[in-house]
Structure formats: C-alpha cells, structure tokens
Motif scaffolding. Sequence first.
Motif, short mmCIF file in Angstrom:
data_model
loop_
_atom_site.label_atom_id
_atom_site.label_comp_id
_atom_site.label_asym_id
_atom_site.label_seq_id
_atom_site.Cartn_x
_atom_site.Cartn_y
_atom_site.Cartn_z
N SER A 171 41.74 24.42 0.80
CA SER A 171 42.37 25.64 1.29
C SER A 171 43.88 25.63 1.03
N LYS A 172 44.51 24.48 1.21
CA LYS A 172 45.95 24.39 0.99
C LYS A 172 46.29 24.58 -0.49
N LEU A 173 45.50 23.96 -1.35
CA LEU A 173 45.75 24.11 -2.79
C LEU A 173 45.51 25.55 -3.23
N ARG A 174 44.48 26.20 -2.68
CA ARG A 174 44.21 27.59 -3.03
C ARG A 174 45.36 28.49 -2.58
N ARG A 175 45.86 28.29 -1.36
CA ARG A 175 46.99 29.09 -0.87
C ARG A 175 48.20 28.99 -1.79
N LEU A 176 48.37 27.81 -2.37
CA LEU A 176 49.53 27.61 -3.23
C LEU A 176 49.33 28.25 -4.60
N VAL A 177 48.23 27.92 -5.28
CA VAL A 177 48.08 28.37 -6.66
C VAL A 177 47.81 29.87 -6.75
N ILE A 178 47.29 30.48 -5.69
CA ILE A 178 47.01 31.92 -5.74
C ILE A 178 48.32 32.72 -5.84
N ARG A 179 49.45 32.10 -5.42
CA ARG A 179 50.75 32.75 -5.50
C ARG A 179 51.51 32.38 -6.78
N LEU B 35 39.90 21.53 -8.58
CA LEU B 35 40.40 21.78 -9.92
C LEU B 35 39.93 23.14 -10.43
N ILE B 36 38.71 23.52 -10.10
CA ILE B 36 38.19 24.83 -10.50
C ILE B 36 39.01 25.94 -9.85
N GLU B 37 39.45 25.75 -8.61
CA GLU B 37 40.32 26.73 -7.96
C GLU B 37 41.62 26.90 -8.75
N VAL B 38 42.16 25.80 -9.23
CA VAL B 38 43.38 25.88 -10.04
C VAL B 38 43.12 26.69 -11.30
N PHE B 39 42.03 26.43 -11.99
CA PHE B 39 41.70 27.16 -13.21
C PHE B 39 41.52 28.65 -12.93
N ARG B 40 40.90 28.99 -11.82
CA ARG B 40 40.63 30.39 -11.51
C ARG B 40 41.89 31.18 -11.26
N HIS B 41 42.85 30.59 -10.56
CA HIS B 41 44.04 31.34 -10.14
C HIS B 41 45.25 31.13 -11.05
N THR C 238 35.87 14.93 -12.60
CA THR C 238 34.99 14.65 -13.74
C THR C 238 35.08 15.76 -14.77
N ILE C 239 34.39 15.54 -15.85
CA ILE C 239 34.39 16.51 -16.94
C ILE C 239 33.65 17.80 -16.57
N ASN C 240 32.89 17.77 -15.48
CA ASN C 240 32.11 18.94 -15.08
C ASN C 240 32.98 20.15 -14.77
N ALA C 241 34.21 19.91 -14.30
CA ALA C 241 35.10 21.04 -14.00
C ALA C 241 35.48 21.83 -15.25
N PHE C 242 35.32 21.22 -16.42
CA PHE C 242 35.69 21.87 -17.67
C PHE C 242 34.50 22.57 -18.34
N LEU C 243 33.32 22.49 -17.72
CA LEU C 243 32.11 22.98 -18.36
C LEU C 243 31.62 24.32 -17.82
N ARG C 244 32.30 24.88 -16.85
CA ARG C 244 31.86 26.13 -16.23
C ARG C 244 32.21 27.34 -17.12
N LYS C 245 31.39 28.35 -17.09
CA LYS C 245 31.63 29.54 -17.90
C LYS C 245 32.88 30.29 -17.44
N ASP C 246 33.11 30.32 -16.12
CA ASP C 246 34.25 31.09 -15.62
C ASP C 246 35.59 30.37 -15.83
N THR C 247 35.58 29.12 -16.31
CA THR C 247 36.84 28.42 -16.60
C THR C 247 36.99 28.12 -18.09
N LYS C 248 36.04 28.58 -18.88
CA LYS C 248 36.04 28.26 -20.30
C LYS C 248 37.30 28.74 -21.00
N HIS C 249 37.78 29.94 -20.64
CA HIS C 249 38.95 30.50 -21.32
C HIS C 249 40.19 29.65 -21.07
N VAL C 250 40.28 29.03 -19.88
CA VAL C 250 41.41 28.15 -19.59
C VAL C 250 41.29 26.87 -20.39
N CYS C 251 40.10 26.29 -20.44
CA CYS C 251 39.90 25.04 -21.17
C CYS C 251 40.21 25.19 -22.65
#
Length: 521
Positions: free
Chosen positions: A106-114, A134-140, A156-169
């Motif tokens: 929650s703290k990391l989300r509050r920060l990166v969303i801004r 890490l996925i929260e960071v990629f999203r925001h 792990t490498i799993n955070a880089f394999l999601r469809k909704d974070t692919k554009h960031v990777c």
Amino acid sequence: MHRSANHLPHELLIGIFLQLGRKDQFNCMFVNQNWYHVVCSYIIYPHITLLREKDMASLMTLLEQTALNRQDPNRRSFYSRTDYGSLIRRLDLPWTKHSQIQLSTSKLRRLVIRCKNIEAISLNDHWNLSDEQLIEVFRHCPKITHLNLGGAFYTTINAFLRKDTKHVCHQIKSLDVRYTLDFWASNRDVWLPSLLDLRVDVGREDDFIRLQDILSHCKDTLRTLVINVKSTDHGHGFAYLSHALREMENLNKLAISFIGRPRVTTTFELGAQMHDFEISGHCPPDVLSSLLSTTHLKRLVLWNSRISNRDINAIVYKNRATLETFFHTDTSVPSPQFADIKSPIDLSVLSKLKCVLATVSHHPSTGTWLCDTYRHQLEHLYIAWDGDDEPSTTNWFSRLAASSWPKVKCVILSNKVRLSEDEACRFLDIFEDLEYTYFLLTETENLEGKFLDRLTQLPYLKGAGGFSSQMLPADTLSRSLKQRLEYLEIAYGEWAKGSQLLGNNEYPIQSSFYSLPGNLN
C-alpha cells in the motif's frame, strides 16, 4: 536593453543553480515563479532519494496535499498546486545503514501512483520486495526504463511475464537482478528487446539457458553485461553463455565474477567490439587465452584473477595504444606456477592511461614512474597497499605530494596506507579538483579534527566515503558536520555503484559489480 536575472534563459539559470549548495538552491526557489520552476523541474525533484521513513512521509504529504489542492477551485496558489510528482524522473529507495524504509504494498502504491513520469527506480536490497509490488510499479509508472532490483530476494522473472506489464518490459534499458534467491523461477521466455545494460546471477544450467534466451532478444541493443557465476561446476551451462556472446555484435562491456574455481571447457571469445572487460575470481584458461589475444581494450579490471604478471604484461603491451583504465589486485597466496606474482607490472607503455590502481609496497619504483609520467593526465587514482609487511610510505608520499595533480577527480586510499593528519590534509591539497574520495585506512591516526573540516570545504567535492567510527566521534563533531559527512558518504555510494556508466565517462575505474546505472542519458 537591460534585463534582470529573473528573465535569464533556463539553461543559464540551471548552470548557476548547480554551483550552489542545496540550502541556497531552496532559497532561490522563492525569489519568483520562474526561478521556482527551474529549481524544482531541473535541480531538486528530477532525482529523489528517500533515506528515512520521515523523508518518505514528508514526500507523500506533499504529493497528496498538492493533488487535493489541484482539485479545489478555491486553491489558486502557484506553489500549492504544483504537481511535484510529475517532476520526478529518478526515485531511489535503497535499503542501507542510513535508509531502512519498510515498503508495504500500500505504501509503495501510494508513492508511485503520484509519480507517473518516473524513468528510473532503485529498490535495491529490499529483501522482502514481492512480485506483486513490482507489478504495481509497472502499472503506475509506464515510462520506466531503468530498474534496480539487486538484493530483492523474492523478486522473480514472473513479474515481467504479465500481459498488462508487457509494454513496460519492452522499453526497459537497464536491469539489475543480482543477489536474488530465485529470479529464474519460470521456464517461460521474457522479452526485453531494448536492454542496454543487464546484471544477473547464474548458477544452474537452466539459469544459463534462460539467460541465453534473454540475450537472444536484445543482441542488437545490449552494451553492458555483468554476470555473477555462483556455481563452481558449470557443466554445459557456460557453453550457452559463450554461444550467446558470439552473437552479441554490439556488446562492449563484459564483467564476470566467478565464485570458486570454475571448470570451463568451452571456447570463449571476446569480440573485436569489446572495450571494457572485468573479471573477479579465478580466471579460466579459455578466458585468459581470449584475453591474451585482444588488442583494443580501453578498460581492464582484474580482481584476484590469479593471472601471472607475465601474462598481464603481455595483455597490457598488446593494448598499449588504447588502454585507459588498469586495475589489478591479487590477494591470493602465490603458487609455484605463479612465481612471478610479485614481479612488477609495466604500465609505462600506456600512452592514454587515465585511471589506475597503484600499490605502494613491493616495488617503490611504482610511485616514481607514476608521478613522473602520469601526473598531468590521470583522472582517477586508487592507492592501495598489498603485502605481508608494513609499508614504508614516507618517500612515496613525498613524491606524490611534490606538486598538484591537475586532472584527478577521484582518489581512493585503501588498507594500511599510513598518513598523519598533516599528511592527510596535504593529500587533499594536491588534488585540488577532487570530486570523489574514499578512505579505508586501518592504520592511520585519528583524523577527526582539521582533516574533516578541510575535506568538507573542498569546492568541487560531491561524495566521500569510508569514515570509521574513530573519524566520526559523536562527542566532538557538530551535528551539521556529521550530517554533511553522512550525505557525502551516501553520494559517494551512489556514484560508486556505477551511475556514470551510461554517461560520458565510458571507462571509469569503479567496478561494474555494484548496481544499476542511474544516468538517464
């Protein structure tokens, strides 16, 4: 027409403000709106480092309060409505002895969303950082291109394999995932086609296969590769790496750290484009053979590599027309086949030498040729002691301090280099343009008095480290001086991690084995 300083071009104002201390920069913010905009947008907020929980809380209060002010039509203040979060380009949240911020999801989300415009984020050594965070960071933060996850054990490498974070990777340029427990947790390929800088650990054969897959996707872009090889029996794993390296036509910086004595039986080649090579640990024969055939290195760093000085001299001579940085240390016990381990290494043939490690024991002549030949061209100087006997530094220091070193920007003193306080102050005087310095002085007398005052008054000093508890006695130093030294040490640590590797300084003396480049160039 006479014009006031209020209307100077932003480029000129930036140059002026960069010469000021942080307190003066803050004062300049409130002269007028133009200055406020320049200081905020180009000086203070582009790079934010959060060192303590209270720093984190203060920044969050600022970001959230100004966000509320922007939604209130009655809030018209230019200052209270500024979107500070959008100005942040680089965010460092390191876990160090100075910084122990607990990062909940929650703290990391509050920060990166801004902070939607972040391009580089460092979350190194947060051991409990999860893939979900890490996925929260990629999203925001959709603009991220530089990512430091070194020491984040459970990422792990799993955070880089999601469809909704692919554009960031797909846009990541720098990635540091060393010192994680099981980064290679998935058998699926991860696509990172824009990588310029990659730093990873490998051990099992499957790790080498996953690494080969990543390298195949970025073979046209990758410039820097740093690998910690944790296994002592690589089997066929190293063959996958060797095969990948042969296809990396643009890779020009390679650093490999071997733990234990590797058994490598595959061909190893350094391409003609390789200008920067660093090895830590026992150098395998195939790597040494390839190194002996190079003729174009600009930077060579050998950490306890067990390469004989005869072979080192051969490498130096073959690269004499190009070598700018030479750094060699070997603390292992010499065996009969390395009987020449204490014979001198001849660097006098290097016409372009800028960065060097100089050892003050064994061969007193080192100080003579170093001072006589390179005093007016060296930019980085590492002075070390190596051996079993007490070094005699008096004559060596006299030669060193005979006149100034006009181009030196970084000096490191290591191990048992003995200096009195007067000699230490004189040491600072001869390097008049010093920007970074580090002290690891186990045999030096207390330097708490005029030495620390003189150090903090250096006009171009940006970072200093290595302060021992003896040098920082709580009962004699003022609070402001201790705070200044603390921030100097943090700044040195950031610089030493390799923040210059993507800048103009292509071949620094600093090791590549630290963390992610922070320069956004």
